[in-house]
Enzyme design. Structure first.
Site, PDB file in Angstrom:
ATOM      1  CE  LYS A  85      -3.328   2.432   2.919  1.00  0.00           C
ATOM      2  NZ  LYS A  85      -3.938   2.506   4.240  1.00  0.00           N
ATOM      3  N   PRO A 103      -0.309  10.112  -0.148  1.00  0.00           N
ATOM      4  CG  PRO A 103       1.547  11.295  -0.954  1.00  0.00           C
ATOM      5  CD  PRO A 103       0.137  11.488  -0.461  1.00  0.00           C
ATOM      6  CB  ILE A 353      -3.838  -1.908  12.765  1.00  0.00           C
ATOM      7  CG1 ILE A 353      -5.026  -2.872  12.567  1.00  0.00           C
ATOM      8  CG2 ILE A 353      -2.535  -2.678  12.942  1.00  0.00           C
ATOM      9  CD1 ILE A 353      -4.950  -3.756  11.336  1.00  0.00           C
TER      10      ILE A 353
HETATM   11  C1  LIG Z   1     -15.990  -1.096   9.819  1.00  0.00           C
HETATM   12  C2  LIG Z   1     -14.587  -1.207  10.339  1.00  0.00           C
HETATM   13  C3  LIG Z   1     -13.507  -1.134   9.447  1.00  0.00           C
HETATM   14  C4  LIG Z   1     -12.197  -1.195   9.916  1.00  0.00           C
HETATM   15  N1  LIG Z   1     -11.151  -1.060   9.046  1.00  0.00           N
HETATM   16  C5  LIG Z   1      -9.895  -0.969   9.529  1.00  0.00           C
HETATM   17  C6  LIG Z   1      -8.781  -0.773   8.674  1.00  0.00           C
HETATM   18  O1  LIG Z   1      -8.891  -0.761   7.453  1.00  0.00           O
HETATM   19  N2  LIG Z   1      -7.564  -0.634   9.240  1.00  0.00           N
HETATM   20  C7  LIG Z   1      -7.383  -0.682  10.589  1.00  0.00           C
HETATM   21  O2  LIG Z   1      -6.256  -0.485  11.060  1.00  0.00           O
HETATM   22  N3  LIG Z   1      -8.397  -0.947  11.402  1.00  0.00           N
HETATM   23  C8  LIG Z   1      -9.638  -1.072  10.921  1.00  0.00           C
HETATM   24  N4  LIG Z   1     -10.673  -1.325  11.775  1.00  0.00           N
HETATM   25  C9  LIG Z   1     -10.406  -1.561  13.179  1.00  0.00           C
HETATM   26  C10 LIG Z   1      -9.908  -2.977  13.376  1.00  0.00           C
HETATM   27  O3  LIG Z   1     -10.856  -3.897  12.910  1.00  0.00           O
HETATM   28  C11 LIG Z   1      -9.648  -3.242  14.839  1.00  0.00           C
HETATM   29  O4  LIG Z   1      -8.900  -2.209  15.396  1.00  0.00           O
HETATM   30  C12 LIG Z   1      -8.872  -4.518  15.017  1.00  0.00           C
HETATM   31  O5  LIG Z   1      -9.504  -5.558  14.349  1.00  0.00           O
HETATM   32  C13 LIG Z   1      -8.729  -4.861  16.455  1.00  0.00           C
HETATM   33  O6  LIG Z   1      -9.936  -5.310  16.977  1.00  0.00           O
HETATM   34  P1  LIG Z   1      -9.871  -5.889  18.444  1.00  0.00           P
HETATM   35  O7  LIG Z   1      -8.880  -6.995  18.486  1.00  0.00           O
HETATM   36  O8  LIG Z   1      -9.711  -4.759  19.382  1.00  0.00           O
HETATM   37  O9  LIG Z   1     -11.347  -6.444  18.671  1.00  0.00           O
HETATM   38  P2  LIG Z   1     -12.057  -7.772  18.109  1.00  0.00           P
HETATM   39  O10 LIG Z   1     -11.609  -8.124  16.764  1.00  0.00           O
HETATM   40  O11 LIG Z   1     -13.523  -7.542  18.317  1.00  0.00           O
HETATM   41  O12 LIG Z   1     -11.578  -8.927  19.085  1.00  0.00           O
HETATM   42  C14 LIG Z   1     -12.122  -9.061  20.366  1.00  0.00           C
HETATM   43  C15 LIG Z   1     -11.634 -10.343  20.981  1.00  0.00           C
HETATM   44  O13 LIG Z   1     -12.100 -10.402  22.320  1.00  0.00           O
HETATM   45  C16 LIG Z   1     -12.713 -11.653  22.549  1.00  0.00           C
HETATM   46  N5  LIG Z   1     -13.728 -11.489  23.575  1.00  0.00           N
HETATM   47  C17 LIG Z   1     -14.695 -10.535  23.667  1.00  0.00           C
HETATM   48  N6  LIG Z   1     -15.433 -10.720  24.782  1.00  0.00           N
HETATM   49  C18 LIG Z   1     -14.918 -11.798  25.414  1.00  0.00           C
HETATM   50  C19 LIG Z   1     -15.245 -12.504  26.587  1.00  0.00           C
HETATM   51  N7  LIG Z   1     -16.273 -12.138  27.380  1.00  0.00           N
HETATM   52  N8  LIG Z   1     -14.506 -13.586  26.914  1.00  0.00           N
HETATM   53  C20 LIG Z   1     -13.458 -13.996  26.131  1.00  0.00           C
HETATM   54  N9  LIG Z   1     -13.106 -13.363  25.008  1.00  0.00           N
HETATM   55  C21 LIG Z   1     -13.837 -12.288  24.654  1.00  0.00           C
HETATM   56  C22 LIG Z   1     -13.267 -12.068  21.195  1.00  0.00           C
HETATM   57  O14 LIG Z   1     -13.473 -13.452  21.137  1.00  0.00           O
HETATM   58  C23 LIG Z   1     -12.146 -11.610  20.296  1.00  0.00           C
HETATM   59  O15 LIG Z   1     -11.140 -12.577  20.280  1.00  0.00           O
HETATM   60  C24 LIG Z   1     -11.975  -1.332  11.309  1.00  0.00           C
HETATM   61  C25 LIG Z   1     -13.051  -1.471  12.185  1.00  0.00           C
HETATM   62  C26 LIG Z   1     -14.353  -1.416  11.722  1.00  0.00           C
HETATM   63  C27 LIG Z   1     -15.490  -1.534  12.684  1.00  0.00           C
END
Ligand SMILES: Cc1cc2nc3c(=O)[nH]c(=O)nc-3n(C[C@H](O)[C@H](O)[C@H](O)COP(=O)(O)OP(=O)(O)OC[C@H]3O[C@@H](n4cnc5c(N)ncnc54)[C@H](O)[C@@H]3O)c2cc1C
Length: 516
Positions: A85, A103, A353
């Site tokens: 990218k 960019p 991220i």
């Molecule tokens: C529409 C959208 C588009 C996006 N696009 C981008 C992008 O292009 N680039 C970028 O950098 N970021 C992007 N993001 C953000 C990115 O998806 C997140 O920052 C990244 O995936 C991290 O998510 P997370 O690990 O915090 O949460 P999640 O992926 O939700 O993971 C949560 C974890 O916690 C666990 N968990 C939850 N509750 C419990 C419980 N009670 N007991 C045990 N385990 C539990 C789940 O099982 C899971 O493993 C986007 C987000 C959205 C909503």
């Protein structure tokens, strides 16, 4: 002076709750940095709950994260179906029909210590028509669908630029899981159903899983996603709601078959009530529509998305709900929230991220003892607040540096009250082409120039020092940069060919239910 020099009790057990991108990145970062220390790291995740399953476009800083872990780039590309990218193309943001690329790299190079764009402004104000983009190697390479790694000689065009990746985030989490487990991180499958707090300190002492297992630790990292199981459900930290500035609150996402030339950039196309992303991976294209539900229904938003896919959809449309903002404290007592549990700003500039990475770096630098001194937490929160504030302002810039007024959403942005920090930044630019520099904040001056100039917000004048050179001098210096940039691009490989020779997938990756 009254320094606390009491006996420090070192942290022996860390529990990371959540195994999405945030959980596994945190586990990888901590296990790598603390591998020679006697610290037990346990990650709890629930397959039943799953991950948010989006997050495919990144910023160049992720390369430093991977490098620090000793990850081989070719292997990483192969395992995560990644593409390169060079930036983000923004379509229809300034006016319908406009497009520009933000960019990962500078425009031209400073002349006599003055930023290049001032000389371009002087040319522009004297009737010259060259685009600022013509002085940017990453933009020209992106437009031509080409890619090379930056050369080693920084003085040469084609060396001085950054690049990031577009990848399958669920594969990245799996890749990091293997890395972590090899490094001694213990993974526990289970759903946290209860949290025990210390009656004296209010610290989290343990979490209880649905099978009755109790997991105790000295430090808890909440990576549980939007739920914020520890930081919010247990500690009730509170949330700063930024919907006033970033009102988009829903998204629909769907992967589609990859079609056409493999492009080394993400595309963000403005829509009447939000915007749509297109992220090319090796094996498919990620698509999504982020929108404000006040001005478009979920069905209409999904129709907008599915009716503009370039290839057949590969899964059902996935619906996501969010509220932009951040936790009042990302570190509260002995809980540090990293990832979506800490906050979410919309994904327009692929910053989530990156904010995870900032959180991990700050935690490692301020790593506490078991007492979790409030001053460490305060410093962590100060730093992360700044990171979030800067990103918020930069995202908001895209919505307010615009001439669009063709829908309710665009008219809303015309009349909003901006944060003071953004007003300052806009005034410095519009009055004299100056970009205020911040001590912290991921987006450097060229990024601000890209968006403001790209969306037709032009300064009334330029840095007076650009008048110190003769017009002919400026013409010849800028023309040299322009012609060298085009020449460097003509020598650059096609993006798809480069990937094939560098890190193409060896097998087809099956789609997961949560893709993209
Ligand atoms: C529409 C959208 C588009 C996006 N696009 C981008 C992008 O292009 N680039 C970028 O950098 N970021 C992007 N993001 C953000 C990115 O998806 C997140 O920052 C990244 O995936 C991290 O998510 P997370 O690990 O915090 O949460 P999640 O992926 O939700 O993971 C949560 C974890 O916690 C666990 N968990 C939850 N509750 C419990 C419980 N009670 N007991 C045990 N385990 C539990 C789940 O099982 C899971 O493993 C986007 C987000 C959205 C909503």
């Amino acid at each position: 002076m009254n320094l606390n020099q009491g006996n420090s009790v070192t942290i022996k057990r860390i529990c990371i709750l959540g195994g999405g991108t945030a959980g596994w990145m945190t586990a990888a970062g901590l296990s790598n940095k603390f591998k020679l220390l006697d610290i037990d790291i346990q990650l709890v995740e629930s397959d039943q709950i799953g991950t948010v399953g989006v997050g495919e476009a990144t910023l160049p800083h992720i390369r430093f994260f991977n490098n620090a872990l000793g990850i081989d780039e070719r292997e990483f590309m192969r395992e995560t179906s990644a593409t390169f990218k060079l930036g983000i193309e923004f379509c229809d943001w300034g006016r319908l029909g406009d497009s520009y690329i933000h960019p990962f790299g500078d425009y031209g190079e400073p002349i006599e210590g003055v930023d290049f764009h001032h000389f371009w402004l002087r040319l522009l104000q004297n009737g010259h028509k060259n685009r600022l983009d013509d002085y940017s190697f990453p933009i020209l390479a992106a437009e031509a669908g080409k890619f090379q790694l930056p050369g080693k000689d920084n003085s040469k065009i084609g060396s001085n630029f950054g690049y990031a990746y577009q990848f399958d985030s669920s594969l990245y989490a799996k890749f990091l899981r293997r890395y972590c487990e090899a490094g001694g991180v213990r993974r526990t499958e289970g759903k946290a159903v209860d949290t025990i707090l210390s009656p004296e300190t209010g610290f989290v002492e343990s979490v209880t899983l649905d099978d009755g297992t109790i997991i105790s630790a000295d430090l808890f990292i909440d990576c549980s996603g939007f739920r914020g199981v520890l930081i919010e459900q247990a500690l009730e930290t509170g949330y700063d709601d930024w919907s006033e500035w970033l009102p988009c609150n829903r998204a629909v996402a769907v992967p589609s078959e990859a079609r056409g030339k493999s492009l080394p950039y993400t595309r963000a196309t403005a829509r009447k009530a939000g915007w749509q992303w297109r992220i090319p991976l090796q094996h498919r294209t990620g698509n999504g529509h982020v929108y404000w539900n006040e001005y478009i229904s979920d069905d209409e938003a999904a129709h907008q998305l599915t009716s503009t896919l370039e290839g057949p959809a590969l899964a059902d449309v996935k619906q996501l709900y969010f509220k932009t903002g951040k936790r009042r404290k990302l570190w509260n007592k002995n809980v540090v929230a990293i990832g979506l549990s800490g906050g979410f700003l919309e994904p327009l500039e692929s910053t989530s991220i990156h904010l995870i990475q900032e959180g991990i770096t700050a935690l490692i630098e301020l790593f506490p003892d078991a007492v979790c001194d409030e001053r460490d937490a305060d410093e962590y929160n100060r730093r992360m607040d700044l990171n979030f504030d800067r990103v918020r302002d930069f995202l908001l810039l895209h919505y307010v540096a615009t001439q669009r007024d063709d829908s309710e959403m665009w008219r809303y942005f015309r009349n909003m009250t901006l944060p003071d920090s953004l007003i300052e930044k806009l005034e410095a630019w519009t009055t004299r082409g100056y970009i205020l520099r911040y001590e912290h904040g991921v987006f450097l001056p060229p990024s601000w120039v890209a968006v403001m100039a790209g969306q037709n917000l032009m300064p009334s004048t330029y840095d007076r020092r650009a008048d110190a050179l003769t017009f002919d001098d400026i013409l010849s210096k800028t023309e040299q940069i322009r012609s060298e940039s085009f020449a460097a691009v003509s020598r650059t490989a096609d993006h798809a060919d480069f990937i094939k020779s560098y890190g193409a997938q060896t097998s087809v990756v099956p789609l997961t239910a949560t893709a993209p």
